[in-house]
Scaffold this motif. Structure first.
Motif, PDB file in Angstrom:
ATOM      1  N   LYS A 160      19.939  14.058  17.146  1.00 30.92           N
ATOM      2  CA  LYS A 160      21.391  13.860  17.083  1.00 30.92           C
ATOM      3  C   LYS A 160      21.737  12.393  16.844  1.00 30.92           C
ATOM      4  CE  LYS A 160      22.604  17.797  20.031  1.00 30.92           C
ATOM      5  NZ  LYS A 160      23.197  18.218  21.322  1.00 30.92           N
ATOM      6  N   VAL A 161      20.901  11.509  17.395  1.00 32.58           N
ATOM      7  CA  VAL A 161      21.165  10.076  17.251  1.00 32.58           C
ATOM      8  C   VAL A 161      20.802   9.592  15.858  1.00 32.58           C
ATOM      9  CG1 VAL A 161      20.537   7.782  18.078  1.00 32.58           C
ATOM     10  CG2 VAL A 161      20.920   9.631  19.715  1.00 32.58           C
ATOM     11  N   ILE A 162      19.601   9.962  15.380  1.00 32.17           N
ATOM     12  CA  ILE A 162      19.149   9.429  14.100  1.00 32.17           C
ATOM     13  C   ILE A 162      19.670  10.233  12.916  1.00 32.17           C
ATOM     14  CG2 ILE A 162      17.067   8.462  15.138  1.00 32.17           C
ATOM     15  CD1 ILE A 162      15.486  10.758  13.981  1.00 32.17           C
ATOM     16  N   GLY A 163      20.179  11.467  13.176  1.00 30.50           N
ATOM     17  CA  GLY A 163      20.814  12.233  12.113  1.00 30.50           C
ATOM     18  C   GLY A 163      19.875  12.977  11.196  1.00 30.50           C
ATOM     19  N   LYS A 164      18.569  12.897  11.429  1.00 30.28           N
ATOM     20  CA  LYS A 164      17.602  13.609  10.589  1.00 30.28           C
ATOM     21  C   LYS A 164      16.519  14.227  11.471  1.00 30.28           C
ATOM     22  CE  LYS A 164      17.916  10.767   6.368  1.00 30.28           C
ATOM     23  NZ  LYS A 164      18.339  11.790   5.425  1.00 30.28           N
ATOM     24  N   HIS A 165      15.915  15.252  10.920  1.00 30.20           N
ATOM     25  CA  HIS A 165      14.764  15.852  11.584  1.00 30.20           C
ATOM     26  C   HIS A 165      13.513  15.082  11.161  1.00 30.20           C
ATOM     27  CE1 HIS A 165      11.365  18.760  11.818  1.00 30.20           C
ATOM     28  NE2 HIS A 165      11.955  19.087  12.953  1.00 30.20           N
ATOM     29  N   ILE A 166      12.676  14.741  12.123  1.00 26.83           N
ATOM     30  CA  ILE A 166      11.404  14.081  11.818  1.00 26.83           C
ATOM     31  C   ILE A 166      10.310  15.125  11.875  1.00 26.83           C
ATOM     32  CG2 ILE A 166       9.750  12.326  12.554  1.00 26.83           C
ATOM     33  CD1 ILE A 166      12.012  10.656  13.541  1.00 26.83           C
ATOM     34  N   ALA A 167       9.675  15.363  10.741  1.00 23.39           N
ATOM     35  CA  ALA A 167       8.677  16.425  10.635  1.00 23.39           C
ATOM     36  C   ALA A 167       7.511  16.163  11.573  1.00 23.39           C
ATOM     37  CB  ALA A 167       8.173  16.527   9.197  1.00 23.39           C
ATOM     38  N   HIS A 208       5.390  25.167  15.567  1.00 20.14           N
ATOM     39  CA  HIS A 208       4.917  23.799  15.339  1.00 20.14           C
ATOM     40  C   HIS A 208       6.021  22.753  15.199  1.00 20.14           C
ATOM     41  CE1 HIS A 208       0.831  25.294  14.922  1.00 20.14           C
ATOM     42  NE2 HIS A 208       1.280  26.223  14.100  1.00 20.14           N
ATOM     43  N   GLY A 209       7.303  23.151  15.320  1.00 21.80           N
ATOM     44  CA  GLY A 209       8.374  22.167  15.355  1.00 21.80           C
ATOM     45  C   GLY A 209       8.924  21.739  14.007  1.00 21.80           C
ATOM     46  N   TYR A 210       8.639  22.478  12.927  1.00 17.73           N
ATOM     47  CA  TYR A 210       9.196  22.137  11.614  1.00 17.73           C
ATOM     48  C   TYR A 210      10.623  22.642  11.517  1.00 17.73           C
ATOM     49  CZ  TYR A 210       4.446  21.070  10.007  1.00 17.73           C
ATOM     50  OH  TYR A 210       3.215  20.515   9.863  1.00 17.73           O
ATOM     51  N   ASP A 211      11.400  22.045  10.605  1.00 17.71           N
ATOM     52  CA  ASP A 211      12.660  22.669  10.210  1.00 17.71           C
ATOM     53  C   ASP A 211      12.419  23.316   8.838  1.00 17.71           C
ATOM     54  OD1 ASP A 211      12.566  20.497   8.478  1.00 17.71           O
ATOM     55  OD2 ASP A 211      14.662  19.916   8.784  1.00 17.71           O
TER      56      ASP A 211
END
Length: 684
Positions: free
Chosen positions: A387-394, A659-662
Motif C-alpha cells: 500500500k505504501v510503495i504502490g506496487k507488488h514486489i514479485a 508462492h505470493g505472486y500477483d
C-alpha cells in the motif's frame, strides 16, 4: 468523521497528568537525598544508565555451533516498531554492550572513546541513533530518572521563575564538599547494597554553579546548610531536540568551525553587564560536550575532525574533563561515541602523531551483514508494504538483490570444491553434504576481511527504488528489473575503484541470475505438479510396488485384476529424480518401508509430504508426466488453444495462492520458464 470537540475529548481522556507531574518534579536538596535513600539508581553515571537502558529491553540467548550467543532486544528497536532495527551484527552489538558494561563497573573503558568502525552503510549511524533515542526514552521512565540543580536568584529568591538552572544539568551531589563525600556515601550504604552499583560521588561543580556556590557561601558566612536551602532540584528528561543530555557533532569547513562548538563560548553581550569575560554568567555553556553532560555525545565521522578538536576529545575521554575558554577544566559525565569508515581508520593507524588517540579508543567493528536472511530483512523493512510503495514486489526480487549484495562481501573460499554461492548458503544456515558447523567456523576464521568490503545496502535500496519508478505501467516489479538496475549502476558507482572489481560484481550478478532460474523453474514445477489427487495416486502406486518388491510379492493390476511383477520401471522413474543409483535402490525402498512401519507402530498414518526426499521425487515425476499435456512452451507462441489456456490458468492460480505472486508477476514467471523450455534448458 470526528469533529474538533471529539478529537480534543479523545486526547483528554488519554493524557496522563500524574506522569507529567513526575517528569516535572521539583524539590529541595533535602528531598532529593530522600529520593536517593529510596532509589539510589538515580545517582548512576552516564555509562551505568546507558547499559541498564539496553538491558531493560530484555536479552535472548541462543546457540550457534554449540556456543551460547546473546541477542539484545534493544537493537530490534521495539518501541518504534523496528524502524531502526539492526539485523544480524550480533557480534558488534555484544562488543558494544560489553564495553558499556565494563565502563559501568569502572573497569577502565569509561576513559575511552567508543569507536564504531566499518564500511559505509553498515549501520554505524543507526546504532548511534538507537542509543541516543533509547537513553532519551529511558530518562522519561521512572527507572531511568535523573536530577539536576538550580540556584535562587539572590535579588528575588522567592520568584520560582528566576531560578538559575545548571547549564550542564549536573548531579546535585556535587554540592557535597569533597571531605565529606565518603561519609555521605556510607550513609546510603543500606540502600546502596540493594542497587546494582554503589553510590559514588565524583566530579566538581561546573564554573557556573561554582560561582553561585561561592557567592552563597560568602552571603551566609560559610554556613553550608543555609547554602543548600537556596538550592532547587528538578527532574531532567534527556532530549536531543532540546539539547539536554544528548549531543551530536560533525565536521564542517575548518574556517567555519572551532573548538568553542564543543566547549562553549563567551557571551559578549553580557560582558558589559558583568564586567569581565571571566564571569561564568557571561559564558554560554552550550558546546556539544556541555549539553551532552549526563548522557551521550556522538561524533559523526570522528576521524575527519581537525586536530584541535581531537585534543578536546582526548581530555574528555581520559580525564572526563573539558576546558572551556577562560575557565578551569570542567567535569563531564557522558558516553563518548564516534564512528568512522575504513579509509579514515587506516589513516589513523598510519599517523604516528595520532598515537594518543589510538590508545584512547575502543574499536568496535560494524561490518556488512554476511547472512542472506538478515540482509533480506534490511530491505523488507522498507519494501514490505504494497500500500505504501504502490506496487507488488514479485517473490524473490528482494532475495536476489540481497543475495548479490552478500556475495560481493564474501571472500573466495580456499576450498576448491566450494563455490561462493554455496558458502553464502552455509553462512545462512543451509546444510551441504560434507560440511559441518566446525567447517563453517573455519571458513569464517580464514576470511579476515569479510563484511568490510563489498556493496552497501544503500546502493541496493537505491536500485530497488529506481526499479519501482522506472516501470510506471507495471503493477509489479520482478528480480530482472532490479538486477538490471544493479548492473547499470555499476558503471558510475563512486566507491568501485577498479574495472576488475566492476567485472567481478557483474559476474556475481550472472551467478544470481542462474540461481534465480533454478528457483523459479522449481516453483513452476511444483505448481504444475500440485495436483493433490494425482500426487496421492502416484504415491499409492509407488508404495504398493515398493511393498511388493521388498516382500517379494506380486501386485494386483487394478484394471485387469491379474497379479503382476512389481513395476520396476515406475519405481526407478521416481527414484532417479532424486539421484538414487540403481545399486542403491534396494536400500532406499527398504528405508521407505521401515519409515512407514515406524509410523504405524506409533499409531500414525503415512503422509508422503512428511518424507522430504520422497515428496520431491514424486513432484518431479508428476511434473514430467504433466508438463507435455499443459504445453507450457505454447506461452511463447502467439496462439494458445482454450484447453491449454485453462490448464495454464490453473498453474498461475497455484503460483498466486502458494508462492505470493500477483497476476502480472505469475504471468511473467511462467513466460520466463516457458522460454527456458523452448530452448530445451530444463532437466527434470
Amino acid at each position: 468523521m470526528a469533529g474538533g470537540r471529539q478529537i480534543v475529548s479523545f486526547l483528554a481522556e488519554r493524557q496522563n497528568l500524574d506522569q507529567f507531574r513526575k517528569k516535572n518534579w521539583q524539590g529541595t536538596f533535602e528531598q532529593y537525598l530522600d529520593l536517593i535513600a529510596q532509589n539510589p539508581s538515580i545517582t548512576r553515571n552516564a555509562f551505568q544508565r546507558c547499559y541498564d537502558m539496553i538491558l531493560s529491553y530484555g536479552v535472548d540467548t541462543y546457540e550457534v555451533s554449540r556456543e551460547k550467543r546473546i541477542h539484545y532486544r534493544f537493537f530490534d528497536d521495539p518501541l518504534d516498531q523496528g524502524k531502526d532495527a539492526i539485523f544480524g551484527l550480533e557480534d558488534s552489538q555484544v562488543q558494544l554492550v560489553n564495553a558499556l558494561k565494563s565502563a559501568a563497573h569502572g573497569y577502565g573503558i569509561e576513559k575511552r572513546v567508543l569507536l564504531l568502525h566499518g564500511p559505509v552503510g553498515s549501520s554505524k549511524s543507526t546504532m548511534a541513533r538507537l542509543l541516543k533515542k533509547g537513553i532519551e526514552r529511558y530518562s522519561a521512565k521512572d527507572e531511568g530518572a535523573l536530577y539536576s540543580l538550580g540556584w535562587n536568584d539572590p535579588d528575588d529568591p522567592s520568584d520560582p521563575a528566576a531560578i538559575h538552572w545548571c547549564p550542564m544539568n549536573e548531579e546535585p551531589l556535587h554540592l557535597i564538599p569533597e571531605d565529606f563525600r565518603r561519609d555521605v556515601a556510607a550513609q546510603f550504604q543500606e540502600a546502596s547494597a540493594l542497587a546494582d552499583y554503589p553510590i559514588s560521588i565524583s566530579g566538581e561543580l561546573c564554573p557556573f554553579c561554582r560561582f553561585h556556590y561561592m557567592e552563597s557561601l560568602n552571603r551566609y558566612g560559610g554556613d553550608w546548610t543555609k547554602v543548600i536551602a537556596d538550592i532547587h532540584v528538578r527532574r531532567v528528561i534527556l532530549s536531543e531536540k532540546d539539547r539536554i543530555g544528548i549531543g551530536t557533532f560533525q565536521p564542517k569547513d575548518e574556517k567555519n568551525q572551532d573548538s568553542t562548538e564543543l566547549t562553549g563560548d563567551i557571551n559578549y553581550r553580557k560582558i558589559a553587564e558583568y564586567g569581565t569575560d571571566s564571569d561564568p554568567r557571561a559564558f554560554n555553556f552550550d558546546g556539544e560536550f556541555n549539553v551532552a553532560n549526563r548522557g551521550i555525545i556522538e561524533f559523526v565521522e570522528v576521524l575527519k575532525l581537525d586536530v584541535a578538536f581531537l585534543y578536546d576529545l582526548l581530555g574528555a575521554s581520559q580525564e572526563h574533563k573539558v576546558k572551556p575558554k577562560k575557565f578551569a577544566q570542567t567535569d563531564i559525565d557522558e558516553v563518548i561515541l564516534g564512528h568512522t569508515n575504513e579509509p579514515e581508520y587506516r589513516r589513523l593507524q598510519n599517523n604516528e602523531f595520532m598515537e594518543a588517540l589510538r590508545d584512547r579508543t575502543v574499536k568496535i567493528d560494524v561490518p556488512y551483514v554476511t547472512r542472506l536472511s538478515n540482509e533480506v530483512k534490511i530491505y523488507e523493512k522498507d519494501y514490505n508494504n504494497q500500500k505504501v510503495i504502490g506496487k507488488h514486489i514479485a517473490p524473490h526480487t528482494i532475495e536476489m538483490a540481497a543475495m548479490w549484495a552478500v556475495l560481493t562481501r564474501l571472500e573466495e573460499p580456499k576450498n576448491a570444491s566450494l563455490t561462493l554461492l554455496q558458502k553464502l548458503k552455509l553462512y545462512d544456515g543451509k546444510s551441504l553434504p560434507g560440511f559441518t558447523e566446525e567447517n563453517i567456523k573455519e571458513l569464517k576464521s580464514q576470511a579476515k576481511r569479510e563484511g568490510m568490503l563489498g556493496i552497501s545496502p544503500r546502493y541496493v535500496q537505491d536500485k530497488i527504488s529506481n526499479a519501482l519508478v522506472a516501470h510506471p505501467d507495471a503493477t509489479s516489479i520482478n528480480p530482472f528489473m532490479v538486477m538490471n538496475e544493479l548492473e547499470s549502476g555499476l558503471g558510475n558507482h563512486s566507491l568501485i575503484t577498479s574495472e576488475e572489481q566492476r567485472d567481478h560484481y557483474r559476474q556475481l550478478l550472472e551467478v544470481v541470475k542462474e540461481e534465480y532460474e533454478n528457483i523459479v523453474k522449481n516453483e513452476v514445477q511444483r505448481a504444475i505438479a500440485a495436483d493433490e489427487d494425482a500426487m496421492a495416486r502416484l504415491c499409492a502406486n509407488y508404495i504398493d510396488n515398493v511393498k511388493a518388491y521388498t516382500q517379494r510379492e506380486r501386485v494386483k493390476n487394478k484394471f485387469t485384476g491379474q497379479y503382476e511383477e512389481p513395476d520396476d520401471r515406475l519405481m526407478r522413474s521416481i527414484e532417479e529424480k532424486i539421484d538414487i543409483p540403481d545399486s542403491r535402490k534396494d536400500d532406499f525402498r527398504r528405508e521407505i518401508m521401515n519409515y512407514i512401519g515406524a509410523l504405524s507402530i506409533d499409531g500414525k498414518k503415512f503422509d508422503y509430504k512428511t518424507n522430504e526426499r520422497l515428496y520431491k521425487a514424486l513432484q518431479l515425476k508428476l511434473f514430467e508426466d504433466q508438463k507435455d499435456s499443459i504445453k507450457l512452451t505454447s506461452l511463447v507462441s502467439s496462439v494458445i488453444d482454450q484447453e491449454t489456456q485453462e490448464k495454464i490458468d490453473v498453474v498461475k492460480q497455484r503460483l498466486i495462492r502458494d508462492h505470493g505472486y500477483d497476476d502480472e508477476s505469475a504471468t511473467d514467471v511462467l513466460s520466463f520458464v516457458a522460454s527456458i523450455f523452448a530452448r530445451g534448458d530444463v532437466t527434470s
